[in-house]
Motif scaffolding. Structure first.
Motif, PDB file in Angstrom:
ATOM      1  N   ARG A 112       0.827  -1.202   0.000  1.00 33.98           N
ATOM      2  CA  ARG A 112       0.000   0.000   0.000  1.00 33.98           C
ATOM      3  C   ARG A 112       0.866   1.259   0.000  1.00 33.98           C
ATOM      4  O   ARG A 112       0.574   2.226  -0.710  1.00 33.98           O
TER       5      ARG A 112
ATOM      6  N   PRO B 112       0.353   3.355  -3.830  1.00 31.85           N
ATOM      7  CA  PRO B 112      -0.847   3.922  -3.202  1.00 31.85           C
ATOM      8  C   PRO B 112      -2.099   3.861  -4.064  1.00 31.85           C
ATOM      9  O   PRO B 112      -3.211   3.838  -3.539  1.00 31.85           O
TER      10      PRO B 112
ATOM     11  N   LEU C 283      -5.728  -3.715  -4.116  1.00 25.60           N
ATOM     12  CA  LEU C 283      -5.176  -4.880  -3.415  1.00 25.60           C
ATOM     13  C   LEU C 283      -6.306  -5.840  -3.067  1.00 25.60           C
ATOM     14  O   LEU C 283      -7.313  -5.438  -2.479  1.00 25.60           O
TER      15      LEU C 283
ATOM     16  N   VAL D  41      -5.869  -0.997   5.199  1.00 26.66           N
ATOM     17  CA  VAL D  41      -4.923  -0.622   4.138  1.00 26.66           C
ATOM     18  C   VAL D  41      -5.634  -0.517   2.788  1.00 26.66           C
ATOM     19  O   VAL D  41      -5.010  -0.624   1.743  1.00 26.66           O
ATOM     20  N   ARG D  42      -6.969  -0.296   2.839  1.00 24.25           N
ATOM     21  CA  ARG D  42      -7.763  -0.166   1.629  1.00 24.25           C
ATOM     22  C   ARG D  42      -7.586  -1.377   0.712  1.00 24.25           C
ATOM     23  O   ARG D  42      -7.490  -1.254  -0.506  1.00 24.25           O
ATOM     24  N   ALA D  43      -7.517  -2.539   1.329  1.00 21.21           N
ATOM     25  CA  ALA D  43      -7.487  -3.782   0.559  1.00 21.21           C
ATOM     26  C   ALA D  43      -8.855  -4.441   0.640  1.00 21.21           C
ATOM     27  O   ALA D  43      -9.589  -4.234   1.606  1.00 21.21           O
TER      28      ALA D  43
END
Length: 194
Positions: free
Chosen positions: A87, A91, A95, A125-127
């Protein structure tokens, strides 16, 4: 010009044996599955992933750690490190972290513990998180024998079951910005842990 990829599949032999170009011909795929890889081994080669500057990273790792008697905590910590590292380095990438697949029933509790933590961590982590347990596990927590001949590697039927979930997850992933909510596929079985 540096070589780039659309969708990179990162993992161990289960990923390495995937026919990703055939299954996702539009996605400029790269297969970075390495037979025998553990979470530690993936951490050691993350530079290779980052160098490809992929749009999407699909991660499946952790089952070989179990063979080395690594704890759930060790596996979770390493996968979190992988996701945080990716990440920070990428960015804008999408993911997708997948649950550790079932294997022999003796591993079921540890795998469920790992997967519960991954499910909870992914959104930080915005996954996105993709739960593969429902399509691969039998009632005893072992991998469905139709999906694996050796309780680890997938048969053609096993890959079909995986793809049935993965295709929808990737379509959703590619249609939404990376800051959106995770794909919450673990439903009933997460609430009714035995």
């Amino acid at each position: 010009m540096s070589e780039t990829a659309g969708t990179v599949f990162v993992g161990d032999s289960i990923t390495a044996s995937g026919r990703w170009d055939e299954w996702f011909p539009e996605d400029r795929t790269r297969n970075l599955g390495v037979g025998g890889d553990t979470t530690d081994a993936v951490i050691a080669r993350l530079d290779e992933v980052v160098a490809l500057q992929p749009d999407t990273i699909v991660l499946l790792i952790g089952t070989n750690d179990l063979a080395w008697r690594r704890s759930a905590e060790h596996i979770v910590r390493n996968i979190e490190t992988i996701l945080v590292t990716l990440r920070k380095a990428l960015p804008g990438a999408q993911l997708l972290v997948q649950s550790v697949m079932p294997r022999e029933a003796a591993y079921a509790d540890t795998i469920k513990d790992v997967n519960r933590h991954l499910w909870q961590f992914a959104s930080t982590v915005r996954a996105q998180y993709l739960d593969l347990w429902p399509v691969l596990a039998g009632p005893d927590g072992a991998i469905d024998p139709d999906c694996s001949d050796d309780s680890l590697h997938l048969t053609d039927r096993g890959y079909e079951a995986w793809l049935s979930e993965l295709r929808g997850a990737l379509e959703t992933l590619h249609d939404v910005p990376p800051t959106s909510r995770p794909i919450l596929l673990p439903k009933e079985h997460m609430r009714h842990r035995h």
